[in-house]
Enzyme design. Structure first.
Site, PDB file in Angstrom:
ATOM      1  N   GLY A 261     -55.443  10.465 -11.269  1.00  0.00           N
ATOM      2  CA  GLY A 261     -54.984  11.412 -10.705  1.00  0.00           C
ATOM      3  C   GLY A 261     -55.626  12.092  -9.629  1.00  0.00           C
TER       4      GLY A 261
ATOM      5  N   GLU B  85     -53.328   9.328 -21.467  1.00  0.00           N
ATOM      6  CA  GLU B  85     -54.389   9.998 -22.275  1.00  0.00           C
ATOM      7  C   GLU B  85     -54.356   9.190 -23.731  1.00  0.00           C
ATOM      8  OE1 GLU B  85     -56.727  12.127 -21.170  1.00  0.00           O
ATOM      9  OE2 GLU B  85     -55.844  11.771 -19.271  1.00  0.00           O
TER      10      GLU B  85
END
Length: 687
Positions: free
Chosen positions: A189, A441
């Site tokens: 990101g 994640e």
């Protein structure tokens, strides 16, 4: 309380608010504390007065999504009310900010946390004083960072990543290379358009020997021009299903040189003459330490899941209390919340969200205290055990939160029927934005294996009847594991006994012990049959290891909920929280574990199944009149909720009308209307 928490405007929701068995403001103060509510009010005032945070349901262009997320992410760095110092002064503020900002715009919050803050936290965790300038520059807004672990060809299997960092003794630099596009870093990101630095994981090569994955601070773009440096191919990954405010990018290296000092060297370092220096000799432990920062992401994502789920449930339950359909012959229509099936579709998820919210507050506080102690050098004696437990717990709490709230959001959409399909309802965006939580994640089905692997190491201690203890006490009951397996049976004879917390907790403890034993025996059988360890573990996941991880984390959710309930002094609050506890516990048993209870002969005959199902329905009925007040206690304000169906005034039909009349397409003739007319005339002529 009236000065601290405003009353809701009178409206259609008053009928259910008057039925509540408790005072919603008292529950809010019990859950949040007065200090946190004051802080929330400060944040709401700042957000409502800042034009960058104005909300509407109109569609934005791809670039507008990006620009808005950037401006809001920048505010998180610059506004004092969001400062790290204020959050650390009371760790509950951390989750407060998460819940508010995720409800407002998850893209901007995730852009800031999973991108920029994960960059700085990775440097704090793995770097030393020589890297502090990057943290300062990031906090001061001079640079925007990102976190580059995943590659096009490898995600969950971090060991298989192929980006290399080869040390050149003559130049005293690391040379980064991507063998091909499959080895390009991706999904980071902030990398797509704005990141000027990144934490990059690469295989460290010294004298032709691969020493495994290590982390480096890598310049990516000139901070003054945002143009990439020579030797890099960096770009944006394009439009996604949701969260398009986040510029996820890819990064490919071609003999790209960085200074020797850019290796994050708290765990391991390379001297000028090319010697490898490390305090952790075991490469497996070194690898685990290198990826330790990912626990922060998992802890945070579980809170994001809960927040998005509760936002959808707020909309669906308020709508259900206002929307009326059918009723007894000759009588008025009744709210759809009165229907048993509707209650069963929503209220167990409300219970799950409350239990999850309580657990997230606990785990976040434990994790951040642990991280602060580690970074300040005030290391606790049980630090290794605490790190292992946080990893094991977060590896199942994040998947469980994702799965539960995924289903809660979808059920919320469906229970709002056609109106829930409107963009203005807000649920579609919630669903799309939540979807990523199931993957990033750590892909959920891979993550839960980490939990079962940890638990399986405890089974020999159970067999030896040795004391088992962990810092957060998530596994302490296993000390009595053999006795639990031998003597525990379902003994409830009626609904009241079935709903008792002791009955539910003892059932989950038996489940965990039984699944731990079954999984260990299954793994042993697979190995004895001649399979290698990898294949044996792979063939032990379905119905065994995965179920073990799920039962374990559900038990820990409930264990922590009981601790909170014990602190409630108001009997009405204690009563409603206990009902939520019991509903989640029994509903999850019926949803996930009923076959196992029969398989292991914890229950025998149809009575137990009937009691569990009847208890679930009874608890849904008992909580029906409390549902709106339970939502009121934890819902965000209307300007953040931003839904025509879920506003706190309950004026659903007025807002529906306003939304339809205001939409730009409402009463306009399409610009291509002549083609419609000509098409009609052409058809008429042909006929």
């Amino acid at each position: 309380m009236s000065n601290l928490i405003s009353d809701f405007k009178p409206g259609p929701l008053d009928e259910y608010r008057k039925r509540a068995s408790f005072h919603w403001k008292k529950l809010k103060i019990f859950l949040e504390t007065e200090e946190i509510i004051k802080y929330q009010n400060e944040v709401y005032e700042v957000l409502q007065s800042d034009p960058d945070y104005s909300t509407n349901n109109s569609s934005r262009t791809f670039d507008d999504e990006r620009y808005l997320a950037f401006k809001q992410a920048l505010a998180l760095k610059t506004l004092k009310i969001f400062s790290l110092e204020r959050q650390l002064s009371d760790l509950k503020r951390n989750n407060t900010i998460t819940r508010i900002m995720v409800s407002l715009n998850p893209a901007s919050f995730i852009k800031s946390t999973v991108g920029d803050k994960l960059f700085t936290s990775s440097i704090m965790n793995m770097g030393t004083s020589r890297h502090s300038k990057y943290i300062d520059d990031s906090n001061n807004g001079k640079i925007f960072g990102c976190y580059c672990l995943t590659e096009i060809g490898h995600g969950s299997n971090a060991r298989g990543m192929r980006t290399t960092a080869t040390y050149d003794k003559q130049k005293k630099v690391f040379i980064l290379n991507s063998p091909d596009f499959e080895a390009a870093k991706c999904w980071a990101g902030g990398l797509g358009q704005i990141a000027s630095y990144g934490t990059v994981y690469a295989q460290l090569i010294l004298d032709g020997k691969n020493l495994g994955l290590h982390a480096f601070v890598v310049p990516i773009r000139n901070p003054n021009t945002l143009l990439p440096y020579p030797g890099l191919v960096v770009g944006d990954m394009g439009e996604k299903l949701g969260l398009n405010g986040i510029d996820n990018g890819f990064l490919k290296f071609d003999n790209y040189e960085i200074p020797r000092e850019n290796i994050l060297n708290r765990i391991a370092d390379v001297s000028e003459d090319g010697r490898y220096v490390t305090s952790i000799k075991d490469p497996n432990k070194r690898y685990g330490a290198a990826l330790g920062s990912l626990s922060a992401g998992r802890v945070n994502i579980a809170c994001i899941c809960e927040t998005l789920g509760l936002k959808a449930l707020t909309i669906a339950l308020r709508y259900a209390a206002v929307r009326k359909q059918f009723g007894p012959e000759g009588e008025s229509e009744i709210p759809i919340l009165e229907y048993q099936s509707h209650c069963l579709r929503l209220i167990p998820y409300l219970a799950a969200a409350y239990v999850l919210r309580n657990f997230n507050d606990y785990l976040s506080e434990q994790f951040f205290e642990f991280m602060i102690e580690t970074m300040t050098g005030n290391v606790r004696p049980d630090a290794p055990e605490m790190g292992i437990e946080i990893h094991g717990v977060s590896s199942s709490s994040k998947p469980m939160a994702g799965w539960l709230m995924r289903d809660a959001i979808q059920e919320s959409r469906e229970t709002c029927a056609g109106h829930g399909y409107l963009k203005a309802s807000g649920i579609g965006d919630i669903r799309n934005d939540h979807d990523a939580n199931l993957t990033y994640e750590g892909e959920n089905h891979v993550l839960v294996q980490q939990t079962s692997n940890w638990l399986l190491k405890l089974w020999p201690l159970v067999l030896q009847q040795k004391s088992i203890s962990s810092p957060m006490k998530s596994t302490d009951f296993l000390t009595n594991g053999l006795n639990i397996l031998k003597n525990s049976k379902f003994s409830a004879r009626n609904i009241d006994e079935t709903c008792q917390p002791d009955t539910i907790i003892s059932t989950y403890q038996w489940l965990v012990c039984y699944l731990l034993k079954s999984t260990a025996n299954k793994l042993d059988d697979e190995i004895k049959s001649g399979k290698d360890l990898f294949t044996a573990k792979n063939d032990t996941q379905v119905f065994y290891a995965k179920n073990l991880s799920i039962a374990f984390i559900q038990h820990f959710f409930l264990q922590r909920m009981l601790v909170t309930i014990s602190k409630a002094e108001d009997p009405a609050i204690k009563n409603v929280l206990t009902k939520l506890f019991s509903l989640f516990g029994l509903w999850a048993l019926e949803k996930y574990h009923l076959p196992t209870l029969y398989k292991g002969e914890f229950v025998v005959g149809p009575m137990a199944s009937s009691l569990i199902q009847d208890s679930i329905l009874k608890l849904c009925l008992d909580l029906k009149n409390d549902a709106v007040a339970l939502i009121d206690a934890i819902a965000v304000p209307d300007f953040i909720l931003n839904s025509i169906l879920g506003s706190s005034d309950g004026m659903v039909y007025k807002r529906l009308q306003d939304s339809m009349y205001r939409n730009q397409y409402c009463m306009n003739r399409p610009p291509w209307w002549r083609e419609v007319v000509n098409w009609k005339n052409n058809i008429t002529n042909k006929l």
